[in-house]
Design an enzyme around this catalytic site. Structure first.
Site, PDB file in Angstrom:
ATOM      1  N   ASN A   9       0.883  -1.229   0.208  1.00 12.92           N
ATOM      2  CA  ASN A   9       0.056  -0.112   0.010  1.00 12.92           C
ATOM      3  C   ASN A   9       0.995   1.143  -0.062  1.00 12.92           C
ATOM      4  O   ASN A   9       1.539   1.456   1.095  1.00 12.92           O
ATOM      5  CB  ASN A   9      -1.033  -0.082   1.420  1.00 12.92           C
ATOM      6  N   LYS A  11       0.124   4.390  -0.233  1.00 11.14           N
ATOM      7  CA  LYS A  11      -0.614   5.571   0.041  1.00 11.14           C
ATOM      8  C   LYS A  11      -0.436   6.650  -0.935  1.00 11.14           C
ATOM      9  O   LYS A  11      -0.373   6.362  -2.126  1.00 11.14           O
ATOM     10  CB  LYS A  11      -0.220   5.759   1.584  1.00 11.14           C
ATOM     11  N   HIS A 112      -9.211   1.132   4.249  1.00  6.20           N
ATOM     12  CA  HIS A 112      -8.167   1.387   5.002  1.00  6.20           C
ATOM     13  C   HIS A 112      -8.223   2.248   6.077  1.00  6.20           C
ATOM     14  O   HIS A 112      -9.198   3.101   5.964  1.00  6.20           O
ATOM     15  CB  HIS A 112      -7.047   1.868   4.163  1.00  6.20           C
ATOM     16  N   GLU A 114      -7.125   4.863   7.185  1.00  7.56           N
ATOM     17  CA  GLU A 114      -7.042   6.236   6.890  1.00  7.56           C
ATOM     18  C   GLU A 114      -8.218   6.673   6.152  1.00  7.56           C
ATOM     19  O   GLU A 114      -8.633   7.847   6.218  1.00  7.56           O
ATOM     20  CB  GLU A 114      -5.579   6.426   6.037  1.00  7.56           C
ATOM     21  N   GLU A 188      -5.651  -5.028  10.178  1.00  2.78           N
ATOM     22  CA  GLU A 188      -4.849  -3.926  10.278  1.00  2.78           C
ATOM     23  C   GLU A 188      -5.039  -3.208  11.710  1.00  2.78           C
ATOM     24  O   GLU A 188      -5.875  -2.320  11.713  1.00  2.78           O
ATOM     25  CB  GLU A 188      -4.666  -3.215   9.295  1.00  2.78           C
ATOM     26  N   GLY A 194       2.059   2.391  10.534  1.00  3.93           N
ATOM     27  CA  GLY A 194       3.005   3.323  10.449  1.00  3.93           C
ATOM     28  C   GLY A 194       3.461   3.860  11.741  1.00  3.93           C
ATOM     29  O   GLY A 194       4.325   4.881  11.774  1.00  3.93           O
ATOM     30  N   SER A 234       3.167  -2.289  10.361  1.00  3.76           N
ATOM     31  CA  SER A 234       4.531  -2.193  10.764  1.00  3.76           C
ATOM     32  C   SER A 234       5.374  -3.613  10.249  1.00  3.76           C
ATOM     33  O   SER A 234       6.196  -3.980  11.094  1.00  3.76           O
ATOM     34  CB  SER A 234       4.893  -1.586  12.316  1.00  3.76           C
ATOM     35  N   GLY A 255       2.740  -1.019   4.042  1.00  4.34           N
ATOM     36  CA  GLY A 255       2.782   0.390   3.888  1.00  4.34           C
ATOM     37  C   GLY A 255       4.343   0.698   3.717  1.00  4.34           C
ATOM     38  O   GLY A 255       4.793   0.809   2.665  1.00  4.34           O
TER      39      GLY A 255
HETATM   40  C1  PEP Z   1      -0.722   0.264   5.713  1.00  7.04           C
HETATM   41  O1  PEP Z   1      -0.567   1.385   5.585  1.00  7.04           O
HETATM   42  O2  PEP Z   1      -1.721  -0.338   5.446  1.00  7.04           O
HETATM   43  C2  PEP Z   1       0.220  -0.312   6.654  1.00  7.04           C
HETATM   44  C3  PEP Z   1       0.195  -1.439   7.223  1.00  7.04           C
HETATM   45  O3  PEP Z   1       1.459   0.802   6.924  1.00  7.04           O
HETATM   46  P1  PEP Z   1       2.692   0.294   7.605  1.00  7.04           P
HETATM   47  O4  PEP Z   1       3.527  -0.987   7.056  1.00  7.04           O
HETATM   48  O5  PEP Z   1       3.819   1.332   7.295  1.00  7.04           O
HETATM   49  O6  PEP Z   1       2.257   0.167   9.096  1.00  7.04           O
END
Ligand code: PEP
Length: 270
Positions: A9, A11, A112, A114, A188, A194, A234, A255
């Site tokens: 992803n 973003k 997601h 966000e 998630e 993040g 993460s 991400g």
């Molecule tokens: C995401 O944006 O779906 C995500 C899991 O981000 P990250 O891996 O940076 O935590």
């Protein structure tokens, strides 16, 4: 047998030029050991065309197939991170799933955190997007997950259950009975996205097993067994192996670490 899926992803990151540079590096490395793994990139809409061109050019150079993207040496699939549930009309600023499909998208990412928090997307709105994705011939990856407050209040299972059930409309259930591989859930935990705070393998697996049981209850064992449930939050090469070995974890939604071709390859190879 459900596939293990590595999903990126991006973003709101990477211009068309940066997208092309990324895929040159990523695909050259993917020509070897990772060629058989199921990989999908959710790229920004304005860089989607560049991603198509870059993956096709790199695939041709490497003798891989792009369409249909199912052979043993196939290029990564591409997806969009969000789109409206109507396909056309007076919806200024929105993107269309049917156009994404025409351009070469295989997947749409829906819900997601966000989108839920910054853009106020509701479960009801997201259910319409899941239905619209299927109607346009896209595979749908639905994100669900609890906030830190919800986890600390002991509400994790209730939250992911509510978010999942909202998407299982009668239309979606009928689709899943026919084509369970066209749907994936991405668990998630919002507190892990993040932040560098990854869920422990045990924390993640507990939720994944709860979700598998929920899908089994709602859809029947045969359908539920075919739906991949990814973990996101993460994920890095250093924690991917331990997470990926846990019961019920069928892939990763990544991400930050997916923005670097070497870091994402390292997760795929872990
Ligand atoms: C995401 O944006 O779906 C995500 C899991 O981000 P990250 O891996 O940076 O935590």
């Amino acid at each position: 047998m459900r596939p293990f899926i590595y999903a990126a992803n991006w973003k709101l990151n990477k211009s068309p030029r940066e997208t092309k540079a990324f895929f040159q590096d990523f695909m050259a490395a993917a020509g070897g050991a990772n060629a058989k793994k199921s990989v999908v990139f959710f790229v920004p809409a304005l860089s989607f065309q560049a991603a198509c061109e870059a993956t096709e050019a790199a695939a041709a150079a490497l003798g891989m197939s792009t369409a249909p993207k199912v052979s043993a040496r196939s290029a990564p699939a591409l997806g969009i991170q969000n789109a409206y549930f109507e396909t056309q009309g007076a919806f200024t600023g929105e993107n269309s799933m049917s156009v994404a499909k025409e351009m070469g998208a295989a997947w749409v990412l829906v819900g997601h955190s966000e989108r839920r928090t910054i853009f106020n997307e509701t479960d009801a709105n997201l259910a319409k997007k899941v239905e619209a994705g299927f109607a346009q011939g896209l595979k749908v990856m639905l994100c669900i997950g609890e906030t830190l407050n919800e986890r600390e209040a002991g509400q994790t299972m209730k939250v992911v259950e509510t978010q999942s059930l909202a998407a299982l409309t009668p239309t979606v259930r009928a689709k899943l009975a026919q084509a369970p591989h066209e749907f994936a859930l991405a668990y998630e935990p919002v507190w892990a996205i993040g932040t560098g705070k990854v869920a422990t393998p045990e924390q993640a697996s507990e939720v994944h097993q709860f979700l598998r049981a929920l899908l089994t209850k709602e859809l029947g064992a045969q359908t539920a067994e075919e739906i991949s449930i990814l973990y996101g939050g993460s994920v890095k090469a250093e924690n991917a192996k331990a997470l990926g070995q846990m019961p019920g974890i069928d892939g990763f939604l990544v991400g930050g670490a997916s923005l670097d071709p070497k870091a994402f390859q390292a997760i795929i190879s872990a």
